[in-house]
Design a protein around this motif. Structure first.
Motif, PDB file in Angstrom:
ATOM      1  N   ASN A   5       0.675  -1.140   0.168  1.00 21.40           N
ATOM      2  CA  ASN A   5      -0.081  -0.119  -0.055  1.00 21.40           C
ATOM      3  C   ASN A   5       0.721   1.369  -0.034  1.00 21.40           C
ATOM      4  O   ASN A   5       0.492   2.375  -0.699  1.00 21.40           O
ATOM      5  N   THR A   6       1.762   1.116   0.595  1.00 22.02           N
ATOM      6  CA  THR A   6       2.857   2.633   0.590  1.00 22.02           C
ATOM      7  C   THR A   6       3.336   2.673  -0.786  1.00 22.02           C
ATOM      8  O   THR A   6       3.766   3.705  -1.193  1.00 22.02           O
ATOM      9  N   VAL A   7       3.878   1.536  -1.235  1.00 18.91           N
ATOM     10  CA  VAL A   7       4.367   1.644  -2.651  1.00 18.91           C
ATOM     11  C   VAL A   7       3.613   2.095  -3.786  1.00 18.91           C
ATOM     12  O   VAL A   7       3.863   3.276  -4.429  1.00 18.91           O
ATOM     13  N   GLU A   8       2.262   1.481  -3.340  1.00 21.45           N
ATOM     14  CA  GLU A   8       1.393   2.050  -4.624  1.00 21.45           C
ATOM     15  C   GLU A   8       0.910   3.605  -4.337  1.00 21.45           C
ATOM     16  O   GLU A   8       0.969   4.283  -5.294  1.00 21.45           O
ATOM     17  N   ASP A   9       0.956   3.957  -3.131  1.00 17.14           N
ATOM     18  CA  ASP A   9       0.492   5.576  -2.864  1.00 17.14           C
ATOM     19  C   ASP A   9       1.892   6.216  -3.365  1.00 17.14           C
ATOM     20  O   ASP A   9       1.590   7.338  -3.966  1.00 17.14           O
ATOM     21  N   LEU A  10       3.058   5.701  -3.155  1.00 16.67           N
ATOM     22  CA  LEU A  10       4.296   6.506  -3.441  1.00 16.67           C
ATOM     23  C   LEU A  10       4.456   6.727  -5.120  1.00 16.67           C
ATOM     24  O   LEU A  10       4.545   7.815  -5.619  1.00 16.67           O
ATOM     25  N   VAL A  11       3.794   5.621  -5.661  1.00 15.56           N
ATOM     26  CA  VAL A  11       3.712   5.492  -7.236  1.00 15.56           C
ATOM     27  C   VAL A  11       2.740   6.810  -7.552  1.00 15.56           C
ATOM     28  O   VAL A  11       2.784   7.510  -8.522  1.00 15.56           O
ATOM     29  N   LYS A  12       1.303   6.642  -6.980  1.00 11.10           N
ATOM     30  CA  LYS A  12       0.430   7.808  -7.190  1.00 11.10           C
ATOM     31  C   LYS A  12       0.924   9.283  -7.092  1.00 11.10           C
ATOM     32  O   LYS A  12       0.152   9.804  -7.712  1.00 11.10           O
TER      33      LYS A  12
END
Length: 188
Positions: A146-153
């Protein structure tokens, strides 16, 4: 131009390592991470450690209608950071401890969902020029993913490297690796 190298460690806490929500290979992965820090700390300008910091009445707990056993309750032993990691961080290193899951009715798998922590993270660490983020921790298919997904966003995808040898999982390492492949994120 000087790089701004950040090691981001997601939730290296006792409840995820040997406690109420123990993850697969967590002791081995976090011990290996501690060795990595001891041998490579000079490569990083900053170390960011995220921590679940739940109140006793947090919505994610089974007793409160959630799906998880009670874990990482504020000021408890289970919420504390794995000592071997702390012991291997040089005393002169910039270390930031950022909390998430601090409000009773808000689930925050990603550090970016906590307004106070994400504001600090972006303004003081990630928005520096030439930032590179090595990310690892617990758990692959939840808080790390979830952290990686949000950093990508947020536009940091090209700055991320996942240190897969230092990522523990609840049941599967595949979700994070699949997301990385789909989004051209470097995995080491």
């Amino acid at each position: 131009m000087k790089r701004n190298n950040v090691l981001m460690i997601i939730d290296p806490q006792y409840d995820f390592i040997s406690g109420s929500l123990k993850c697969e290979d967590a002791v081995e992965k976090m011990t290996n991470l501690a060795n990595h820090i001891r041998n490579n700390a000079e490569e990083y300008d900053s170390i960011v450690i995220t921590i679940d910091w739940h109140p006793k009445d947090h919505c994610s707990f089974v007793a409160n209608g959630g799906e998880w056993p009670e874990h990482c309750v504020q000021y408890s032993y289970g919420a504390s950071v794995y000592q071997d990691i702390l012991n291997n961080i040089p005393k002169d290193k910039n270390v930031y401890f950022l909390t998430k899951g601090t409000m009773p009715h808000s689930e925050e798998y990603s550090i970016m969902k906590n307004l106070a922590s994400s504001s600090l993270l972006t303004s003081f660490i990630l928005n520096k020029e030439n930032t590179k983020i090595d990310i690892c921790g617990i758990a692959n298919e939840y808080c790390v993913l979830n952290t990686v997904e949000d950093l990508v966003k947020e536009g940091y995808g090209d700055k991320i490297t996942i240190l897969k040898d230092f990522v523990a999982c609840v049941a599967s390492n595949e979700p994070l690796l699949e997301f990385a492949k789909e989004n051209n994120i470097t995995v080491k």
